[in-house]
Design an enzyme around this catalytic site. Sequence first.
Site, PDB file in Angstrom:
ATOM      1  N   ALA A   1       0.869  -1.179   0.000  1.00  0.00           N
ATOM      2  CA  ALA A   1       0.000   0.000   0.000  1.00  0.00           C
ATOM      3  C   ALA A   1       0.905   1.228   0.000  1.00  0.00           C
ATOM      4  CB  ALA A   1      -0.919  -0.011   1.212  1.00  0.00           C
TER       5      ALA A   1
ATOM      6  N   GLY B   1       1.727 -10.133 -13.695  1.00  0.00           N
ATOM      7  CA  GLY B   1       1.120 -10.713 -12.489  1.00  0.00           C
ATOM      8  C   GLY B   1       1.778 -12.017 -12.096  1.00  0.00           C
TER       9      GLY B   1
ATOM     10  N   GLY C   1       7.226  -8.164 -11.783  1.00  0.00           N
ATOM     11  CA  GLY C   1       7.169  -7.201 -10.692  1.00  0.00           C
ATOM     12  C   GLY C   1       7.769  -7.717  -9.404  1.00  0.00           C
TER      13      GLY C   1
ATOM     14  N   THR D   1      -2.503  -5.047  -9.268  1.00  0.00           N
ATOM     15  CA  THR D   1      -2.604  -5.917  -8.091  1.00  0.00           C
ATOM     16  C   THR D   1      -4.063  -6.172  -7.697  1.00  0.00           C
ATOM     17  OG1 THR D   1      -2.423  -3.984  -6.674  1.00  0.00           O
ATOM     18  CG2 THR D   1      -0.390  -5.185  -7.135  1.00  0.00           C
TER      19      THR D   1
ATOM     20  N   CYS E   1      -6.452   4.263 -10.253  1.00  0.00           N
ATOM     21  CA  CYS E   1      -6.486   5.409  -9.332  1.00  0.00           C
ATOM     22  C   CYS E   1      -7.929   5.804  -9.044  1.00  0.00           C
ATOM     23  CB  CYS E   1      -5.797   6.622  -9.940  1.00  0.00           C
ATOM     24  SG  CYS E   1      -4.218   6.287 -10.673  1.00  0.00           S
TER      25      CYS E   1
ATOM     26  N   LYS F   1      -3.639   0.146 -18.396  1.00  0.00           N
ATOM     27  CA  LYS F   1      -3.308  -0.907 -17.426  1.00  0.00           C
ATOM     28  C   LYS F   1      -4.541  -1.230 -16.605  1.00  0.00           C
ATOM     29  CE  LYS F   1      -0.073  -2.772 -14.165  1.00  0.00           C
ATOM     30  NZ  LYS F   1       1.268  -2.707 -13.581  1.00  0.00           N
TER      31      LYS F   1
ATOM     32  N   ASN G   1      -2.347   3.921 -15.868  1.00  0.00           N
ATOM     33  CA  ASN G   1      -2.845   3.180 -14.703  1.00  0.00           C
ATOM     34  C   ASN G   1      -4.233   3.700 -14.349  1.00  0.00           C
ATOM     35  OD1 ASN G   1      -3.374   2.090 -12.226  1.00  0.00           O
ATOM     36  ND2 ASN G   1      -1.570   2.937 -11.210  1.00  0.00           N
TER      37      ASN G   1
ATOM     38  N   ILE H   1      -2.295  -7.875 -15.279  1.00  0.00           N
ATOM     39  CA  ILE H   1      -3.187  -7.208 -14.351  1.00  0.00           C
ATOM     40  C   ILE H   1      -2.419  -6.323 -13.366  1.00  0.00           C
ATOM     41  CG2 ILE H   1      -4.982  -8.982 -14.405  1.00  0.00           C
ATOM     42  CD1 ILE H   1      -3.785 -10.193 -11.856  1.00  0.00           C
TER      43      ILE H   1
ATOM     44  N   ASN I   1       4.608   4.843 -16.932  1.00  0.00           N
ATOM     45  CA  ASN I   1       3.345   4.589 -16.241  1.00  0.00           C
ATOM     46  C   ASN I   1       2.818   5.925 -15.726  1.00  0.00           C
ATOM     47  OD1 ASN I   1       1.552   3.920 -13.829  1.00  0.00           O
ATOM     48  ND2 ASN I   1       1.889   1.887 -14.686  1.00  0.00           N
TER      49      ASN I   1
END
Lengths: 252, 308
Positions: B70, B246, B268, B194, B131, B166, B128, B192, B100
């Site tokens: 997080a 992923g 990642g 997360t 958000c 994304k 992304n 994907i 990104n």
Amino acid sequence: MRQCTFILERRRVKQLTHDTWELVLMALNSQDAAAVNAPGQFVNIALPGKFLRRPISVCDWGKYHLTLLVKEAGEGTKELVRLPPETELDVLAGLGNGFDFAPETMGPAPVLVGGGIGIAPLYGLAKRMLENGQSPRAVLGFRSKADSFYLEEFTALGLPLTVATEDGSLGTKGFVTDVLKELPDCYVLACGPTPMLKAVHGLPNVTGGQFSFEARMACGFGACVGCTIQMADGPKRVCKDGPVFRKEEILW
Amino acid sequence: MVDLSVSLAGVTLKNPIIPASGTFGYGREFAEIYDLNILGSFSWKGTTRDPRPGNSQPRIAETAAGMLNAVGLQNPGMEAVLREEVPNIAKLFRGPVIANVCGFSLEEYAENCARLNDAEQVRILEVNISCPNVHAGGKNFGSDPQSAAAVTRAVRAAAKKPVFMKLSPNVTDIAEIAKACEAEGADGLCLINTLLGMRIDLNTRRPLLANRTGGLSGPAVFPVAVRMVWDVYEAVGEKIPIIGCGGVSSAEDAAEMMLAGASAVEVGAASLRDPWACKKIIEDLPAVCERLGVSKISELTGGAHHGA
């Protein structure tokens, strides 16, 4: 940073208190142990069956070994201290900045201040300062006598040592700050739980110092920014910009 | 000699391996670990218009076969990235870079993409859409086809570079979102992001992360990602390329992701446990291709859909 293989030797795993252990990791080659280059740095250890590595402060190191003091804080550390004999460990070593113990940084009266498992990096730091001809003193705090450890080792280094325990079962009753506040103005090198760091940071006679932080980390080498905390000049990664931060830059 | 090169909307990568956004910063840390020029590309850290300090500690938690994070889109903001990171990346890496880009409004997405129009080394924008939309009660842009389409439309109008959306896996039907993005002119998709998760500390009886929830990544999410890449390839795979992301941890995983429909693969969390993960995967890819009997790795893309 270097990826190293260390062997955890069973006969050199020593239980120090009910939840704290000393582990000695043997390196297969001298470059691996030499990846640690300052007291206060840490290693990040991969454990079988755990995705994330476990960051552990380096207590001391030699040409072919690392000494770690490990407190059982959760599943990973519980597993680490109970690994089978002669386990090979995949270790990232030489992480973090470590303490700057140049005499010109600290002035004449540096005090090492440790709380609980936070005393670990101070041992290697004290050893190197003494080798350097510096004269630090140490103030170490524990919950009780039963929770204390490594006092013989610190004493054997030959530096003035004061111990405080919360229940008074050993040394001064109270916290390290109760000892520190009676000292003349001093420069501290501190490692311990955050409330201790904060209390030490706030003492009027602590005129300067370095404070080693801990945080939950993923990578340990600055890429994921999972361990970031806010400092006076912006966000800082505990793993890469720290774990040691100067008194002036710390915000609470 | 196996040909590892792949093409993403006209951009050629010398191999399909791309460190995923948020695990690679702007390349500085990994440049100390290996020569970045071995990589096909890399996707830099999600960047917003304004600097963001990110969430409070703790931001990281262990899970079975993975981790929760997080971090909260901590980044120095677009201006600092253009001023400090873009010139530095040029010193570290000669290949094409994926930028990104995040935003909290349609205007911010468009503005961030437009500001990258003149950044030569940025060849692909990875938008992304996980958000929160501050104008729509904080619901993520990626959580329904209409919002995803609106972002795609906004960035497509502003950007001069290929736009890859994304996608978030935290939706009922990811193929519907993919179709909506494709219909608005997305040049490709990346999936994907997360999976939303939580751990609770038994001692404190409180969520382990200060933010309460975090994004799950690592090997645990790999089968979910493969399934979603499969679904999206079925839906739009003949029209636009997919970057599969992923839980990829090995060259075999990368090949599996490509067989599901990916043209390139992001790695990642694996790099956080093993900083040399991408290097090892790239080194292992030729042998995996030989085992699978392909001389061009791009032949793997979508292969699982056409087999007997």
